[in-house]
Design a protein around this motif. Structure first.
Motif, mmCIF file in Angstrom:
data_model
loop_
_atom_site.group_PDB
_atom_site.id
_atom_site.type_symbol
_atom_site.label_atom_id
_atom_site.label_comp_id
_atom_site.label_asym_id
_atom_site.label_seq_id
_atom_site.Cartn_x
_atom_site.Cartn_y
_atom_site.Cartn_z
ATOM 1 N N ALA A 35 60.004 53.925 48.063
ATOM 2 C CA ALA A 35 59.156 53.672 49.330
ATOM 3 C C ALA A 35 58.258 55.013 49.588
ATOM 4 O O ALA A 35 59.154 56.017 49.498
ATOM 5 C CB ALA A 35 60.027 53.195 50.674
ATOM 6 N N ASP A 36 57.129 54.936 49.958
ATOM 7 C CA ASP A 36 56.453 56.116 50.120
ATOM 8 C C ASP A 36 57.083 56.713 51.537
ATOM 9 O O ASP A 36 56.513 56.641 52.708
ATOM 10 C CB ASP A 36 54.975 55.875 50.187
ATOM 11 N N VAL A 37 58.145 57.815 51.341
ATOM 12 C CA VAL A 37 58.331 58.445 52.465
ATOM 13 C C VAL A 37 58.017 60.188 52.187
ATOM 14 O O VAL A 37 58.786 60.510 51.598
ATOM 15 C CB VAL A 37 59.892 58.266 52.615
ATOM 16 N N PRO A 38 56.864 60.322 52.882
ATOM 17 C CA PRO A 38 56.429 61.864 52.500
ATOM 18 C C PRO A 38 57.370 62.614 53.287
ATOM 19 O O PRO A 38 57.746 62.528 54.438
ATOM 20 C CB PRO A 38 55.015 61.886 53.103
ATOM 21 N N ASP A 39 57.730 63.605 52.519
ATOM 22 C CA ASP A 39 58.528 64.740 53.031
ATOM 23 C C ASP A 39 57.984 66.054 52.723
ATOM 24 O O ASP A 39 57.317 66.234 51.687
ATOM 25 C CB ASP A 39 60.067 64.518 52.980
ATOM 26 N N ASN A 83 56.016 65.202 43.130
ATOM 27 C CA ASN A 83 55.406 63.731 42.975
ATOM 28 C C ASN A 83 54.167 63.715 43.938
ATOM 29 O O ASN A 83 54.629 63.368 45.119
ATOM 30 C CB ASN A 83 56.368 62.652 42.971
ATOM 31 N N THR A 87 59.260 68.082 50.342
ATOM 32 C CA THR A 87 59.437 68.363 48.991
ATOM 33 C C THR A 87 58.391 67.849 48.177
ATOM 34 O O THR A 87 58.416 68.009 47.042
ATOM 35 C CB THR A 87 60.681 67.911 48.301
ATOM 36 N N ASP A 88 57.190 67.176 48.837
ATOM 37 C CA ASP A 88 55.993 66.814 48.106
ATOM 38 C C ASP A 88 55.447 68.186 47.754
ATOM 39 O O ASP A 88 54.379 68.095 46.729
ATOM 40 C CB ASP A 88 55.076 66.061 49.182
ATOM 41 N N CYS A 146 63.899 62.601 63.387
ATOM 42 C CA CYS A 146 63.706 61.578 62.499
ATOM 43 C C CYS A 146 62.917 62.047 61.209
ATOM 44 O O CYS A 146 62.710 61.434 60.249
ATOM 45 C CB CYS A 146 62.347 60.621 63.347
ATOM 46 N N GLY A 147 62.567 63.313 61.018
ATOM 47 C CA GLY A 147 62.060 63.835 59.830
ATOM 48 C C GLY A 147 60.536 63.607 59.725
ATOM 49 O O GLY A 147 60.127 63.738 58.496
ATOM 50 N N GLU A 148 59.866 62.747 60.597
ATOM 51 C CA GLU A 148 58.623 62.602 60.248
ATOM 52 C C GLU A 148 57.681 63.528 61.006
ATOM 53 O O GLU A 148 58.322 64.522 61.852
ATOM 54 C CB GLU A 148 58.285 61.157 61.259
ATOM 55 N N ARG A 182 49.131 61.295 46.094
ATOM 56 C CA ARG A 182 48.870 60.331 46.891
ATOM 57 C C ARG A 182 47.366 60.567 47.756
ATOM 58 O O ARG A 182 47.485 61.800 48.032
ATOM 59 C CB ARG A 182 49.879 59.663 47.909
ATOM 60 N N PHE A 237 65.421 52.246 45.415
ATOM 61 C CA PHE A 237 65.358 52.184 46.794
ATOM 62 C C PHE A 237 64.642 53.318 47.381
ATOM 63 O O PHE A 237 64.625 53.155 48.566
ATOM 64 C CB PHE A 237 66.781 51.933 47.284
ATOM 65 N N LEU A 238 64.259 54.327 46.621
ATOM 66 C CA LEU A 238 63.653 55.473 47.043
ATOM 67 C C LEU A 238 62.186 55.430 47.062
ATOM 68 O O LEU A 238 61.412 56.253 47.353
ATOM 69 C CB LEU A 238 64.037 56.758 46.540
#
Lengths: 162, 425
Positions: B6-10, B149, B12-13, B35-37, B152, B3-4
């Motif tokens: 999905a591409d949710v950049p944060d 990871n 820790t990339d 929101c962390g975005e 992208r 469930f993780l």
């Protein structure tokens, strides 16, 4: 695709996975964005030495604007710590879970706060109104409006629907 | 965990500080604490803390304080932060590029450590290395292969030149009305030939060459310029009317910034934020009118209308906190609103999936509410109207609602238990 709440939770989870939890806290289960379980343990000298508790987080679609529903797990042989702010059904009377919640707080921040709440406890006792509260407590602790009475060890609770 | 996926950049990339000092923190500091975005329409409130406009607006709707420092704050304190906004849009472009550089550097290092151990790793270059990576070669990075990871959008092409920067210039640069502008390539395009143009007189704001001094001046002030013997007149008198009408949103818009964005020239009040409504004081009729005025659908019931309107005001006002070229159209905002509603109704449906269990669990509560409702009905027999249907379920309903009205301001947030969700679209 993903809503704000699940994206935010995904970020928190990735941070937990990459940087780990603080000492004494560990992620037990996070299979979705609705419910997470952590174990929490007070490190060092305290009345809870060697005791491990399980903390449950439930999130709604408004997280992080609305607070998560946090309580200790009291099923499957698990118990809530005996603490003046913790009811025997696992509900916790802590201001940051209620009116002091802020959307910049995170799951880990809540864990750390609760850990230090336990660590600062000098005497194991239940809240004075434990029996009365537990008898009628709603399933979700967020439905309870806890009243802070000023002195640390004296809380009264009322239900929001009253 | 799938469930993780999905591409949710944060942040820790990026590799940890030990490997790439500051990068993770840098990415983190470009993100809204709510929101962390990466900041979307970043705004500052009175204490100086910065959030996405939509985030802080929804937070303030719940509680009027800064989420970071708890200082009192309200919607009126919100100020757009255009500098941060342009920083973010640059970082959005640079981010995949930087990540690409890092992952390629890692590949290079791992391949070089494999191929010949002991050789100076830093100098070893893969075939694909181009001049764009030269910058990293001086770094004294160890052979750390942090398994982040990354790859992208890992293309190392240079970012497209940004055209926004130019658009960000103030749209009505009154200084230019009078000052004589030295020749430059960009201004050259606006230059309208004075003679032989073929299409009659140039537009008032077009630059024309002064026949006396050969400098470029606006056609509108050409006469004043000539009267003043080609000295720059400090005459704001002629432009005062136009600048006022610009401020007031009058018809002073001219060819200069036509077509740069999709905003219609007709509705000039697009510039103004919508007022917040106190829904408790509104009648159904008024609320409906307000929705209709904004062109919003009237599906659903009263709580849904309130949430819809409240959210719309948030989206709309947050959109105004963006700089002009980044703004969304009303149609796009409506799509956002629709998506937001869909997400919420999805959530609700899953919550009440097990109705039987729900009814058993809340049997006592239902009984209590039913008796409560019966009492109120006896007390107010003349008013079986909206207030009764909202707050207490009528005993004749097949499925009892369980409204546990939240006395705090977070009315719409209290959606954990909603049984009568069949009215939703």
């Amino acid at each position: 695709m993903a809503s704000i709440s699940s994206r935010r939770l995904a970020k928190e989870l990735r941070e937990i996975q990459s940087e780990g939890c603080p000492v004494g806290i560990s992620l037990l289960e996070a299979n979705d964005f609705a419910k997470w379980l952590f174990t929490i343990e007070v490190m060092g000298d305290s009345v809870y030495q060697g005791e491990v508790y399980t903390l449950q987080f439930r999130f709604d679609s408004h997280y992080p604007i609305s607070s998560p529903a946090v309580q200790f797990v009291v099923t499957d042989g698990k118990e809530a710590p005996i603490h003046p702010h913790v009811y025997s059904n696992g509900h916790i009377c802590a201001s940051i879970l209620g009116n002091e919640w802020s959307p910049v707080l995170s799951v880990i921040a809540v864990c750390v706060t609760l850990q230090s709440m336990l660590a600062s406890c000098k005497k194991k006792e239940r809240p004075t109104d434990n029996d009365r509260y537990v008898r009628n407590a709603p399933e979700n602790p967020k439905k309870t409006l806890f009243h802070y009475d000023g002195e640390h060890y004296n809380f009264k609770s009322t239900y929001l629907q009253d | 965990m799938n469930f993780l996926d999905a591409d949710v950049p944060d942040p820790t990339d990026f590799p940890p500080p030990a490997t790439a000092p500051g990068l993770r923190a840098l990415d983190g500091s470009f993100r809204c604490d709510i929101c962390g975005e990466l900041y979307d329409a970043p705004v500052t409130i009175s204490c100086g803390h910065c959030f996405c406009s939509t985030c802080i607006r929804s937070a303030l709707a719940t509680k009027q304080e800064c989420p970071s420092c708890r200082k009192t704050a309200n919607e009126g304190h919100i100020r757009p932060n255009p500098v941060l906004e342009s920083v973010i849009s640059s970082w959005k472009e640079a981010r995949p590029y930087v990540l690409g550089l890092i992952s390629r550097k890692n590949e290079r290092e791992s391949s070089s450590t494999q191929s010949d151990k002991g050789a100076p790793k830093k100098r070893k270059r893969g075939v694909e290395s181009s001049s764009s990576i030269d910058a990293l070669d001086g770094d004294s990075l160890g052979p750390s292969r942090y398994p982040f990871n990354t790859p992208r959008g890992a293309d190392a092409t240079t970012p497209k030149p940004q055209s926004r920067i130019k658009k960000l210039k103030p749209k009505s640069d009154n200084g230019k009305d009078i000052t004589v502008i030295p020749s430059s390539d960009t201004e050259e395009q606006e230059l309208t030939p004075l003679r032989g143009g073929g299409n009659g007189n140039p537009k008032p704001d077009s630059l024309v060459v002064c026949p006396m001094c050969q400098k470029k001046v606006r056609y509108r002030i050409l006469n004043a310029h000539l009267d003043n013997e080609c000295k720059d007149p400090a005459g704001p008198s002629d432009s005062a009317a136009t600048s006022w009408s610009k401020i007031m949103g009058g018809p002073a818009k001219n060819g200069q910034h036509k077509g740069k964005h999709k905003k219609k020239d007709s509705d000039s009040d697009d510039e103004y934020p919508l007022p917040l409504a106190t829904y408790a004081t509104l009648k159904d009729r008024q609320l409906k009118d307000m929705l209709a005025e904004q062109g919003l659908p009237l599906t659903g019931d009263r709580p849904i209308w309130e949430q819809r309107h409240q959210r719309w005001v948030m989206f709309y006002n947050a959109n105004l906190d963006k700089s002009l070229p980044n703004r969304k159209t009303k149609a796009e905002l409506k799509k956002d609103l629709k998506r937001w509603e869909d997400e919420r109704s999805k959530k609700k449906k899953t919550v009440v999936s097990d109705v039987v269990h729900h009814q058993i669990e809340y049997k006592v509560e239902f009984a209590r509410l039913t008796s409560l409702a019966k009492q109120t009905r006896v007390k107010h027999p003349a008013r079986p109207d909206s207030s009764a249907s909202r707050s207490s379920p009528s005993p004749t309903e097949s499925k009892p609602t369980l409204p546990i009205p939240h006395p705090s301001a977070s009315g719409p947030s209290d959606d954990t238990i909603v049984v009568d969700s069949e009215g939703e679209c």
